[in-house]
Design a protein around this motif. Structure first.
Motif, short mmCIF file in Angstrom:
data_model
loop_
_atom_site.label_atom_id
_atom_site.label_comp_id
_atom_site.label_asym_id
_atom_site.label_seq_id
_atom_site.Cartn_x
_atom_site.Cartn_y
_atom_site.Cartn_z
N GLU A 1 -5.32 10.74 1.14
CA GLU A 1 -4.36 9.92 1.91
C GLU A 1 -4.99 8.90 2.65
O GLU A 1 -5.97 9.27 3.73
N ARG A 2 -5.01 7.67 2.31
CA ARG A 2 -5.69 6.78 2.99
C ARG A 2 -5.18 6.24 4.42
O ARG A 2 -5.98 6.01 5.46
N GLY B 1 0.53 9.81 -6.19
CA GLY B 1 1.87 9.12 -5.94
C GLY B 1 1.47 7.80 -5.51
O GLY B 1 2.15 6.88 -4.65
N SER C 1 9.20 10.54 -1.78
CA SER C 1 9.92 11.18 -3.02
C SER C 1 10.81 12.17 -2.54
O SER C 1 10.38 13.02 -1.95
N SER D 1 0.81 -1.30 0.00
CA SER D 1 -0.15 -0.13 -0.13
C SER D 1 1.03 1.29 0.12
O SER D 1 0.37 2.24 -0.62
N ILE D 2 1.92 1.12 0.75
CA ILE D 2 2.96 2.45 0.82
C ILE D 2 3.51 2.36 -0.46
O ILE D 2 3.93 3.56 -1.31
N GLY E 1 -2.66 10.00 -2.65
CA GLY E 1 -1.41 9.52 -1.79
C GLY E 1 -0.35 10.32 -1.43
O GLY E 1 0.58 10.26 -1.92
N ASP F 1 -9.87 6.37 0.88
CA ASP F 1 -9.29 5.64 -0.19
C ASP F 1 -9.59 6.52 -1.38
O ASP F 1 -10.73 7.08 -1.64
N ALA F 2 -8.57 6.54 -2.37
CA ALA F 2 -8.64 7.30 -3.41
C ALA F 2 -9.91 7.08 -4.48
O ALA F 2 -10.57 8.30 -4.69
N GLY G 1 1.03 10.84 1.24
CA GLY G 1 2.14 10.47 1.87
C GLY G 1 2.58 11.43 3.18
O GLY G 1 1.68 11.77 3.83
C1 LIG Z 1 4.66 5.68 -2.81
S1 LIG Z 1 3.59 6.67 -1.44
C2 LIG Z 1 3.74 8.28 -2.03
C3 LIG Z 1 3.82 9.27 -1.13
C4 LIG Z 1 4.09 10.63 -1.56
N1 LIG Z 1 3.13 11.07 -2.59
C5 LIG Z 1 5.50 10.97 -2.14
O1 LIG Z 1 5.68 10.94 -3.16
O2 LIG Z 1 6.36 10.86 -1.29
C6 LIG Z 1 2.19 6.16 -1.85
C7 LIG Z 1 0.99 6.71 -0.84
O3 LIG Z 1 -0.24 6.38 -1.29
C8 LIG Z 1 -0.97 6.02 -0.31
N2 LIG Z 1 -2.14 5.16 -0.73
C9 LIG Z 1 -1.98 3.86 -1.12
N3 LIG Z 1 -3.08 3.32 -1.30
C10 LIG Z 1 -3.87 4.25 -1.33
C11 LIG Z 1 -5.51 4.58 -1.62
N4 LIG Z 1 -6.14 3.38 -2.14
N5 LIG Z 1 -5.91 5.59 -1.55
C12 LIG Z 1 -5.36 6.69 -1.05
N6 LIG Z 1 -3.95 6.52 -0.52
C13 LIG Z 1 -3.46 5.51 -0.55
C14 LIG Z 1 -0.09 5.22 0.78
O4 LIG Z 1 -0.65 5.41 2.00
C15 LIG Z 1 1.13 6.30 0.56
O5 LIG Z 1 1.27 7.39 1.43
#
Ligand SMILES: C[S@@+](CC[C@H](N)C(=O)[O-])C[C@H]1O[C@@H](n2cnc3c(N)ncnc32)[C@H](O)[C@@H]1O
Length: 215
Positions: free
Chosen positions: A77-78, A121, A29, A22-23, A53, A99-100, A55
Protein backbone atom coordinates in the motif's frame (compact mmCIF):
# COMPACT_ATOMS: atom_id res chain seq x y z
CA UNK A 1 -4.98 0.68 18.09
CA UNK A 2 -7.28 -0.93 15.50
CA UNK A 3 -9.42 1.72 13.73
CA UNK A 4 -13.21 1.21 13.69
CA UNK A 5 -14.74 0.45 10.29
CA UNK A 6 -16.39 3.90 10.09
CA UNK A 7 -13.14 5.71 10.94
CA UNK A 8 -11.29 3.67 8.32
CA UNK A 9 -13.99 4.42 5.71
CA UNK A 10 -13.86 8.12 6.59
CA UNK A 11 -10.07 8.19 6.20
CA UNK A 12 -10.36 6.35 2.86
CA UNK A 13 -12.85 9.01 1.65
CA UNK A 14 -10.55 11.84 2.80
CA UNK A 15 -7.60 10.28 0.98
CA UNK A 16 -9.79 10.01 -2.13
CA UNK A 17 -10.60 13.74 -1.88
CA UNK A 18 -6.85 14.46 -1.69
CA UNK A 19 -5.87 12.15 -4.53
CA UNK A 20 -8.84 10.72 -6.46
CA UNK A 21 -6.82 9.12 -9.29
CA UNK A 22 -4.52 7.24 -6.94
CA UNK A 23 -7.24 6.01 -4.57
CA UNK A 24 -9.67 5.30 -7.42
CA UNK A 25 -12.86 4.76 -5.38
CA UNK A 26 -14.86 6.81 -2.87
CA UNK A 27 -15.28 3.89 -0.52
CA UNK A 28 -13.51 0.59 0.13
CA UNK A 29 -14.71 -2.61 -1.55
CA UNK A 30 -17.78 -4.20 0.02
CA UNK A 31 -17.90 -7.75 1.33
CA UNK A 32 -19.35 -9.26 -1.88
CA UNK A 33 -16.50 -7.89 -4.01
CA UNK A 34 -13.83 -8.68 -1.40
CA UNK A 35 -15.07 -12.30 -1.19
CA UNK A 36 -15.18 -12.60 -5.00
CA UNK A 37 -11.54 -11.44 -5.19
CA UNK A 38 -10.50 -13.94 -2.51
CA UNK A 39 -12.43 -16.77 -4.20
CA UNK A 40 -10.74 -16.07 -7.54
CA UNK A 41 -7.26 -16.22 -6.03
CA UNK A 42 -5.01 -19.19 -5.33
CA UNK A 43 -5.17 -19.37 -1.54
CA UNK A 44 -4.72 -23.13 -1.07
CA UNK A 45 -1.67 -24.21 -3.08
CA UNK A 46 0.74 -23.33 -0.27
CA UNK A 47 2.23 -20.46 -2.30
CA UNK A 48 2.29 -16.75 -1.43
CA UNK A 49 -0.45 -14.30 -2.36
CA UNK A 50 0.59 -10.68 -2.94
CA UNK A 51 -2.12 -8.03 -2.60
CA UNK A 52 -1.56 -4.67 -4.33
CA UNK A 53 -3.26 -1.51 -3.01
CA UNK A 54 -4.57 -2.90 0.29
CA UNK A 55 -6.52 0.28 1.20
CA UNK A 56 -8.27 -0.27 4.54
CA UNK A 57 -7.92 -4.05 4.27
CA UNK A 58 -11.32 -5.41 3.19
CA UNK A 59 -9.82 -7.72 0.53
CA UNK A 60 -7.00 -8.60 2.96
CA UNK A 61 -9.61 -9.74 5.49
CA UNK A 62 -11.49 -11.78 2.86
CA UNK A 63 -8.23 -13.49 1.84
CA UNK A 64 -7.57 -14.48 5.47
CA UNK A 65 -11.20 -15.59 5.91
CA UNK A 66 -10.85 -17.82 2.83
CA UNK A 67 -8.18 -19.81 4.70
CA UNK A 68 -4.96 -18.17 3.48
CA UNK A 69 -2.45 -18.22 6.37
CA UNK A 70 -1.24 -14.73 7.40
CA UNK A 71 2.41 -15.71 6.79
CA UNK A 72 1.60 -16.44 3.13
CA UNK A 73 0.10 -13.00 2.48
CA UNK A 74 2.11 -9.87 1.59
CA UNK A 75 0.25 -6.56 1.18
CA UNK A 76 1.49 -3.46 -0.61
CA UNK A 77 0.00 0.00 0.00
CA UNK A 78 1.61 3.27 -1.14
CA UNK A 79 -0.54 5.74 0.85
CA UNK A 80 1.13 6.36 4.23
CA UNK A 81 -2.11 6.84 6.18
CA UNK A 82 -3.84 3.81 4.71
CA UNK A 83 -0.68 1.82 5.34
CA UNK A 84 -0.95 2.75 9.06
CA UNK A 85 -4.57 1.54 9.13
CA UNK A 86 -3.50 -1.77 7.59
CA UNK A 87 -0.57 -2.18 9.97
CA UNK A 88 -2.86 -1.60 12.97
CA UNK A 89 -5.57 -3.92 11.63
CA UNK A 90 -3.24 -6.77 10.60
CA UNK A 91 -0.14 -6.79 12.83
CA UNK A 92 0.52 -10.42 11.80
CA UNK A 93 0.89 -9.63 8.07
CA UNK A 94 3.92 -8.30 6.18
CA UNK A 95 2.85 -4.95 4.72
CA UNK A 96 5.09 -2.82 2.48
CA UNK A 97 4.52 0.94 2.37
CA UNK A 98 5.78 1.30 -1.20
CA UNK A 99 4.76 1.85 -4.78
CA UNK A 100 3.48 -1.43 -6.26
CA UNK A 101 6.04 -1.71 -9.08
CA UNK A 102 8.97 -0.99 -6.76
CA UNK A 103 7.66 -3.46 -4.18
CA UNK A 104 7.26 -6.16 -6.86
CA UNK A 105 10.89 -5.58 -7.90
CA UNK A 106 11.98 -6.09 -4.26
CA UNK A 107 9.81 -9.21 -3.92
CA UNK A 108 11.22 -10.60 -7.16
CA UNK A 109 14.60 -10.76 -5.42
CA UNK A 110 13.09 -12.77 -2.54
CA UNK A 111 10.25 -14.96 -3.70
CA UNK A 112 10.49 -15.20 -7.48
CA UNK A 113 8.26 -18.06 -8.70
CA UNK A 114 6.80 -18.76 -5.24
CA UNK A 115 3.62 -16.70 -5.66
CA UNK A 116 0.30 -18.23 -6.73
CA UNK A 117 -1.75 -15.05 -7.19
CA UNK A 118 -1.23 -11.31 -7.34
CA UNK A 119 -4.52 -9.77 -6.18
CA UNK A 120 -4.86 -6.17 -7.27
CA UNK A 121 -7.18 -3.44 -6.01
CA UNK A 122 -5.14 -0.78 -7.85
CA UNK A 123 -7.14 1.68 -9.95
CA UNK A 124 -5.60 0.38 -13.20
CA UNK A 125 -7.99 2.34 -15.42
CA UNK A 126 -6.58 5.65 -14.18
CA UNK A 127 -2.96 4.53 -14.56
CA UNK A 128 -0.78 5.26 -17.60
CA UNK A 129 -0.26 2.40 -20.09
CA UNK A 130 3.49 2.21 -19.31
CA UNK A 131 2.69 1.69 -15.61
CA UNK A 132 0.17 -1.06 -16.45
CA UNK A 133 2.80 -2.83 -18.57
CA UNK A 134 5.52 -2.58 -15.93
CA UNK A 135 3.14 -3.75 -13.23
CA UNK A 136 2.03 -6.82 -15.20
CA UNK A 137 5.55 -7.65 -16.34
CA UNK A 138 6.88 -7.54 -12.73
CA UNK A 139 3.85 -9.47 -11.45
CA UNK A 140 4.25 -12.29 -13.98
CA UNK A 141 7.98 -12.47 -13.24
CA UNK A 142 7.01 -13.08 -9.60
CA UNK A 143 4.21 -15.56 -10.30
CA UNK A 144 5.03 -19.27 -10.43
CA UNK A 145 3.66 -21.83 -12.90
CA UNK A 146 -0.05 -21.29 -13.62
CA UNK A 147 -0.02 -18.21 -11.39
CA UNK A 148 -2.65 -15.55 -12.03
CA UNK A 149 -3.21 -11.83 -11.64
CA UNK A 150 -6.66 -11.01 -10.21
CA UNK A 151 -8.04 -7.50 -10.76
CA UNK A 152 -11.40 -5.85 -10.15
CA UNK A 153 -12.81 -3.08 -12.27
CA UNK A 154 -15.89 -0.87 -12.31
CA UNK A 155 -15.80 -0.73 -16.13
CA UNK A 156 -17.62 -3.07 -18.54
CA UNK A 157 -14.49 -4.52 -20.18
CA UNK A 158 -11.02 -5.71 -19.18
CA UNK A 159 -9.18 -2.85 -17.42
CA UNK A 160 -6.12 -3.61 -19.60
CA UNK A 161 -6.67 -3.60 -23.37
CA UNK A 162 -6.47 -6.88 -25.32
CA UNK A 163 -3.68 -5.36 -27.43
CA UNK A 164 -1.54 -4.59 -24.38
CA UNK A 165 -2.25 -8.00 -22.85
CA UNK A 166 -1.35 -9.74 -26.13
CA UNK A 167 1.95 -7.86 -26.23
CA UNK A 168 2.76 -9.28 -22.78
CA UNK A 169 1.66 -12.82 -23.73
CA UNK A 170 -1.37 -12.63 -21.42
CA UNK A 171 -5.05 -13.38 -21.71
CA UNK A 172 -7.93 -11.93 -19.66
CA UNK A 173 -11.12 -13.64 -18.56
CA UNK A 174 -13.99 -12.23 -16.50
CA UNK A 175 -14.57 -14.59 -13.56
CA UNK A 176 -17.36 -13.04 -11.52
CA UNK A 177 -19.44 -9.98 -10.84
CA UNK A 178 -20.23 -8.17 -7.58
CA UNK A 179 -23.56 -6.53 -8.44
CA UNK A 180 -24.25 -5.20 -4.96
CA UNK A 181 -20.92 -3.41 -4.61
CA UNK A 182 -20.97 0.39 -4.75
CA UNK A 183 -20.33 0.84 -7.62
CA UNK A 184 -20.98 -2.64 -9.13
CA UNK A 185 -17.73 -4.30 -10.15
CA UNK A 186 -16.42 -7.34 -11.97
CA UNK A 187 -13.44 -9.56 -11.21
CA UNK A 188 -10.94 -10.44 -13.96
CA UNK A 189 -8.22 -13.06 -14.12
CA UNK A 190 -5.09 -12.56 -16.27
CA UNK A 191 -3.04 -15.65 -17.14
CA UNK A 192 -0.13 -16.52 -19.44
CA UNK A 193 -1.49 -17.48 -22.88
CA UNK A 194 0.98 -20.41 -23.14
CA UNK A 195 -0.30 -21.94 -19.86
CA UNK A 196 -3.93 -21.34 -20.80
CA UNK A 197 -3.39 -23.14 -24.14
CA UNK A 198 -1.70 -26.06 -22.37
CA UNK A 199 -4.58 -26.32 -19.84
CA UNK A 200 -7.11 -26.28 -22.71
CA UNK A 201 -5.21 -29.06 -24.54
CA UNK A 202 -4.95 -31.14 -21.33
CA UNK A 203 -8.70 -30.79 -20.69
CA UNK A 204 -9.49 -31.88 -24.29
CA UNK A 205 -7.14 -34.88 -23.91
CA UNK A 206 -8.82 -35.92 -20.64
CA UNK A 207 -12.24 -35.72 -22.30
CA UNK A 208 -11.02 -37.87 -25.21
CA UNK A 209 -9.56 -40.45 -22.79
CA UNK A 210 -12.84 -40.64 -20.82
CA UNK A 211 -14.81 -41.15 -24.04
CA UNK A 212 -12.37 -43.87 -25.19
CA UNK A 213 -12.61 -45.66 -21.81
CA UNK A 214 -16.41 -45.51 -21.82
CA UNK A 215 -16.63 -46.97 -25.38
C1 LIG B 1 -9.55 1.33 -5.25
S1 LIG B 1 -8.52 1.40 -3.77
C2 LIG B 1 -8.72 -0.31 -3.27
C3 LIG B 1 -8.50 -0.49 -1.79
C4 LIG B 1 -8.84 -1.88 -1.25
N1 LIG B 1 -8.07 -2.92 -1.90
C5 LIG B 1 -10.30 -2.16 -1.44
O1 LIG B 1 -10.64 -2.93 -2.37
O2 LIG B 1 -11.11 -1.63 -0.67
C6 LIG B 1 -6.87 1.46 -4.48
C7 LIG B 1 -5.74 1.40 -3.47
O3 LIG B 1 -4.50 1.31 -4.19
C8 LIG B 1 -3.54 2.17 -3.59
N2 LIG B 1 -2.56 2.53 -4.65
C9 LIG B 1 -2.77 3.32 -5.73
N3 LIG B 1 -1.66 3.37 -6.49
C10 LIG B 1 -0.74 2.58 -5.90
C11 LIG B 1 0.59 2.21 -6.22
N4 LIG B 1 1.19 2.67 -7.33
N5 LIG B 1 1.24 1.39 -5.40
C12 LIG B 1 0.64 0.89 -4.27
N6 LIG B 1 -0.62 1.22 -3.89
C13 LIG B 1 -1.31 2.05 -4.70
C14 LIG B 1 -4.36 3.34 -3.10
O4 LIG B 1 -3.67 4.08 -2.11
C15 LIG B 1 -5.62 2.64 -2.59
O5 LIG B 1 -5.50 2.25 -1.27
Amino acid sequence: MKPTRSRANWLFFRQWLRNPFSIGAVMPSGRELANAMAEASDSDSGRFVVELGGGTGNITQALLDSGLPAERLIVIERDRRLYRVLAARFPEIRILNMDAVQALEVLNEECHGKVGSVVSGLPLLSMPPEFQEQLLAESFKLLGKNGDFIQFTYGPVSPVSQRRLGKLGLRAQKVSRARLNIPPASVWRFVRISEWLQATRDAAQRKQNRAANAA
